[in-house]
Design a protein around this motif. Structure first.
Motif, short mmCIF file in Angstrom:
data_model
loop_
_atom_site.label_atom_id
_atom_site.label_comp_id
_atom_site.label_asym_id
_atom_site.label_seq_id
_atom_site.Cartn_x
_atom_site.Cartn_y
_atom_site.Cartn_z
N GLN B 413 8.05 11.88 17.40
CA GLN B 413 8.07 10.79 18.38
C GLN B 413 8.70 11.36 19.67
N MET B 414 7.99 11.17 20.73
CA MET B 414 8.43 11.80 21.99
C MET B 414 8.28 10.77 23.13
N ALA B 415 9.30 10.67 23.95
CA ALA B 415 9.23 9.75 25.11
C ALA B 415 9.63 10.52 26.37
N GLY B 416 9.12 10.07 27.49
CA GLY B 416 9.43 10.80 28.73
C GLY B 416 9.03 10.03 29.97
N VAL B 417 9.35 10.63 31.08
CA VAL B 417 9.07 10.02 32.39
C VAL B 417 8.54 11.11 33.32
N PRO B 418 8.00 10.74 34.49
CA PRO B 418 7.56 11.77 35.44
C PRO B 418 8.75 12.51 36.06
N GLN B 419 8.43 13.72 36.48
CA GLN B 419 9.45 14.52 37.18
C GLN B 419 9.40 14.10 38.64
N THR B 420 10.39 13.40 39.04
CA THR B 420 10.35 12.81 40.38
C THR B 420 10.64 13.81 41.47
N THR B 421 11.27 14.88 41.12
CA THR B 421 11.68 15.84 42.14
C THR B 421 10.53 16.72 42.59
N VAL B 422 9.46 16.74 41.88
CA VAL B 422 8.39 17.71 42.21
C VAL B 422 7.52 17.18 43.35
N GLN B 423 6.96 16.03 43.20
CA GLN B 423 6.06 15.48 44.20
C GLN B 423 5.93 13.99 43.98
N ALA B 424 5.18 13.37 44.81
CA ALA B 424 4.95 11.94 44.65
C ALA B 424 4.07 11.72 43.44
N VAL B 425 4.49 10.79 42.64
CA VAL B 425 3.81 10.58 41.38
C VAL B 425 2.91 9.34 41.48
N THR B 426 1.70 9.57 41.12
CA THR B 426 0.80 8.43 41.03
C THR B 426 0.54 8.16 39.54
N LEU B 427 0.05 6.95 39.33
CA LEU B 427 -0.24 6.57 37.94
C LEU B 427 -1.34 7.46 37.36
N GLU B 428 -2.23 7.82 38.21
CA GLU B 428 -3.36 8.65 37.74
C GLU B 428 -2.92 10.06 37.39
N SER B 429 -2.09 10.65 38.30
CA SER B 429 -1.61 12.00 38.03
C SER B 429 -0.71 12.01 36.80
N PRO B 445 0.24 25.54 18.60
CA PRO B 445 0.51 26.12 17.28
C PRO B 445 0.98 25.10 16.24
N PHE B 446 1.50 23.98 16.70
CA PHE B 446 2.01 23.00 15.73
C PHE B 446 0.95 21.96 15.32
N HIS B 447 -0.16 21.97 16.02
CA HIS B 447 -1.29 21.07 15.67
C HIS B 447 -0.81 19.66 15.43
N VAL B 448 -0.13 19.13 16.43
CA VAL B 448 0.36 17.77 16.29
C VAL B 448 -0.83 16.82 16.38
N SER B 449 -0.94 16.04 15.39
CA SER B 449 -2.04 15.09 15.37
C SER B 449 -1.58 13.82 16.09
N ARG B 463 6.03 5.78 32.31
CA ARG B 463 6.73 6.25 31.11
C ARG B 463 5.68 6.56 30.02
N PHE B 464 6.02 7.50 29.18
CA PHE B 464 5.06 7.75 28.09
C PHE B 464 5.81 7.81 26.75
N LEU B 465 5.08 7.50 25.75
CA LEU B 465 5.60 7.60 24.37
C LEU B 465 4.48 8.19 23.49
N ILE B 466 4.77 9.33 22.95
CA ILE B 466 3.77 9.99 22.09
C ILE B 466 4.29 10.00 20.65
N GLU B 467 3.46 9.54 19.79
CA GLU B 467 3.80 9.57 18.35
C GLU B 467 2.71 10.36 17.61
#
Lengths: 222, 471
Positions: B413-429, B445-449, B463-467
């Protein structure tokens, strides 16, 4: 001709010599002699046939059957011995024996040894700028194991000390945390990492929780 | 013409072709023998002087065999003897077996000599409604002597018949009328045997008279004259024909005829010295009174059969003993083999037990090795954490990571946010970066399904959440 009176005018032959055995006179009908003979033949035939039959059925046959059964048993035993002899090759046997001898090196002798190792781990983690809090759980016996083993669940709470540049080689908390894997690998004991939870701050990892299953001798944990 | 025809008929009969025997006639003191081989006379013997005594029979037979060169096994005897007598006996109308039992008693009662009686019989013409038989009696002791005499010469006496049997046979062949009673008197070596029979062959009476026509024809004629009324009285019919047969008959007929009312005829049958011995061979056994019973006649066959049975029994005995011995021997060998097999089995069982123990120990050790050493799991979550540094795009930051062992798989289970310091973040990017991250996780190599990996996630928040599941 007369039977017992001598005729003076007739020539006579010498009388039968004294002591000459009289021949048996044939019986008029089937008499005692014939019955004795028949009984004699019966007495000879029946026991002799019975003897032959008894010898075959009561003496030879059981021996043959026992012999056949034993041959079958021996063949089966030989097959079993052969099968078991081939179950493990000498190389496999040697490998298993050597590895088995190494098992104690992979187990914690007791809870104290585990705590000692955790203390050592804390110390090594400190050198990486990580604060470690260890929590040792209750040992769980492994029922599937042929030898008495226990698994001690342990929880490690690791916090990176921000701004602490303890080692220029591993400046980032993430890298320091990864070094923990090397510590696990180096200590040689069976410590299975079953759960990892990482919390990251704005720029880097701030806190992590590691759950370990540490394997130990059950006797030492009681 | 009748006479010639009768002669031809009598002479036409030959000795049966299967006959091989030493045929002996011993009429009182006159001993004569004929050796016959398969119906052919091969030798004859006449004892030169008169001889009597049944105990001499053995020596006489030996001499006859020597003289005739006989090499058969049987002897037939026609015997005229002072002790050989006939009785006319009334018997109840019974079958042969019952008649024989009656006659056995009658024979022992009616005998006129001491000791047991041997007997033979022939059915006679019934007189006055009663069934009669002619019972021939002879001392059993003398018969035994004769039998033994033959046996001592390795011969078997199969026939002991009175001469009346031959006279009866001759009388039946003289061609008289069927219903007429006929009498034939024959000279039998010093005695005269009279047989009276009907023309059809049915015998009526047998008598043996001491003396012959050669000794005193008048006395014999007197005896015959006494016999004739007896016959007429008993059987209600007179004797029609009277024949004489034997040496001296022709010469003495005239003398006899003078004192007899009935005409005397000479038998047309030629008398020869060996007549009795040869004619005895032509008798039908079933119609002949024979002192040698069928059981006694078959004694050699029974003895031979007994020998065969004894040999067979001996063979069976030996075979049985041999079988028993072989069985015992085999059983002994099997016992030895069983002993070896048992030892072998015990040794193998011990080896098997040892191997079982060793194998079980080794299997246990192997299980322990597999459990403790081979089953040791690598620190996959930490490796995965290290991999994230490579897999996470630069415009994303992982804020939470949770990797947990769940059976054979790892739950990620992984959660995260955009890196705000790099550039302007759009929803699409942002969506593209998350899609890239999931694709990296899935293909790495871990073949996460990750469900929906490779697609752009539809998200409205940054925000994203990957399971996913890692195997």
């Amino acid at each position: 001709m007369s039977d017992d009176t001598t005729n003076p005018t007739a020539a006579t032959f010498p009388a039968r010599q004294t002591g000459q055995p009289a021949l048996p006179v044939p019986a008029k009908s089937i008499g005692t002699r014939d019955w004795i003979y028949r009984v004699g033949i019966f007495v000879v035939l029946v026991p002799s046939l019975a003897l032959a039959w008894w010898s075959y059925t009561n003496v030879l046959q059981p021996s043959l059957e026992q012999s056949r059964k034993l041959i079958s048993d021996v063949s089966r035993l030989e097959a079993d011995v052969d099968r078991l002899s081939r179950k493990f090759t000498p190389a496999e046997t040697e490998e298993i024996t050597n590895k088995y001898a190494q098992i104690p090196n992979h187990l914690f002798d007791n809870t104290a040894a585990l705590e000692l190792w955790l203390a050592d781990f804390k110390s090594q983690a400190n050198t990486l700028g990580l604060d470690v809090k260890a929590d040792v759980g209750k040992p769980t016996p492994q029922a599937t194991s042929p030898k008495k083993l226990a698994v001690i669940p342990s929880s490690l709470s690791i916090e990176a000390q921000p701004g602490t540049n303890v080692n220029s080689v591993v400046p980032f908390p993430c890298q320091r945390l990864l070094r923990v894997a090397q510590i696990f690998g180096a200590q040689g004991k069976r410590t299975d990492l079953t759960e990892l939870t990482v919390f990251c701050g704005t720029n880097s990892i701030s806190r992590a929780t590691i759950t370990l299953d540490c394997w130990a001798n059950e006797e030492g944990t009681q | 013409m009748i006479k010639l025809a009768t002669m031809r008929r009598v002479e036409a009969e030959a000795i049966p072709a299967h006959t091989t025997t030493l045929s002996v006639s011993w009429l009182n003191n006159q001993f004569k023998a004929v050796a016959v081989h398969r119906g052919t006379v091969e030798g004859t013997y006449e004892h030169p002087v008169d001889v009597d005594g049944a105990n001499n029979f053995e020596a006489l037979i030996r001499e006859a065999v020597r003289q005739t060169g006989y090499h058969g096994q049987t002897v037939s005897l026609v015997l005229a003897h002072p002790r050989l007598a006939q009785q006319l006996v009334d018997v109840p109308p019974l079958k042969d077996a019952a008649v024989r039992r009656v006659l056995q008693r009658q024979a022992q009662q009616q005998k006129l000599f001491p000791g047991e009686a041997a007997w033979a019989y022939q059915r006679s013409l019934s007189a006055k409604g009663a069934q009669q038989v002619i019972l021939h009696l002879f001392p059993k002791g003398l018969q035994d002597q004769l039998v033994q005499g033959a046996q001592r010469n390795s011969l078997h006496l199969v026939s002991l018949v009175p001469p009346s049997a031959l006279i009866h046979r001759q009388l039946a062949r003289l061609g008289a009328e069927k219903g007429d009673l006929n009498l034939l008197a024959a000279e039998t070596g010093g005695s005269t045997t009279i047989v009276i029979a009907r023309g059809d062959g049915q015998i009526v009476l047998v008598r043996t008279l001491t003396g012959t026509w050669n000794d005193g024809p008048e006395r014999l004629a007197l005896d015959l004259n006494r016999t004739l009324p007896f016959i007429a009285q008993q059987f209600g019919s007179p004797v029609k024909n009277l024949w004489l047969f034997g040496p001296g008959a022709a010469e003495q007929r005239e003398a006899m005829q003078r004192t007899m009312q009935l005409g005397l005829h000479l038998s047309p049958v030629e008398h020869t010295p060996l007549y009795w011995a040869i004619e005895a061979l032509k008798l039908q056994p079933s119609e002949t009174p024979n002192f040698i019973t069928p059981v006694m006649q078959q004694a050699p066959q029974r003895r031979a059969f007994a020998k065969v049975t004894a040999v067979a029994a001996g063979f069976v005995l030996l075979a049985s003993l041999a079988t028993a011995a072989v069985c015992q021997f085999q059983a002994k060998q099997e016992a030895s083999r069983i002993d070896n097999l048992q030892k072998n089995a015990a040794r193998l069982k011990t080896s098997l037990d040892q191997l079982n123990g060793q194998t079980a120990d080794l299997a246990r050790e192997q299980q322990m090795v597999q459990l403790v050493i081979d089953g040791k799991e690598p620190p996959v979550p930490l490796w995965f954490l290290g991999y994230l540094g490579e897999a996470v795009p630069r415009d994303l930051v992982v804020t939470n990571l949770h990797v947990k062992r769940d059976g054979d798989v790892w739950q990620v289970q992984m959660a995260g946010v955009p890196q705000t310091t790099v550039q302007a973040v759009t929803l699409e990017s942002f969506s593209l970066s998350v899609a890239k991250l999931t694709a990296n996780l899935a293909n790495g190599p871990f073949h996460v399904s990750v469900p929906g990996a490779g697609k752009t996630p539809k998200t409205r928040e940054l925000r994203f959440l990957i399971e996913g599941v890692m195997r």
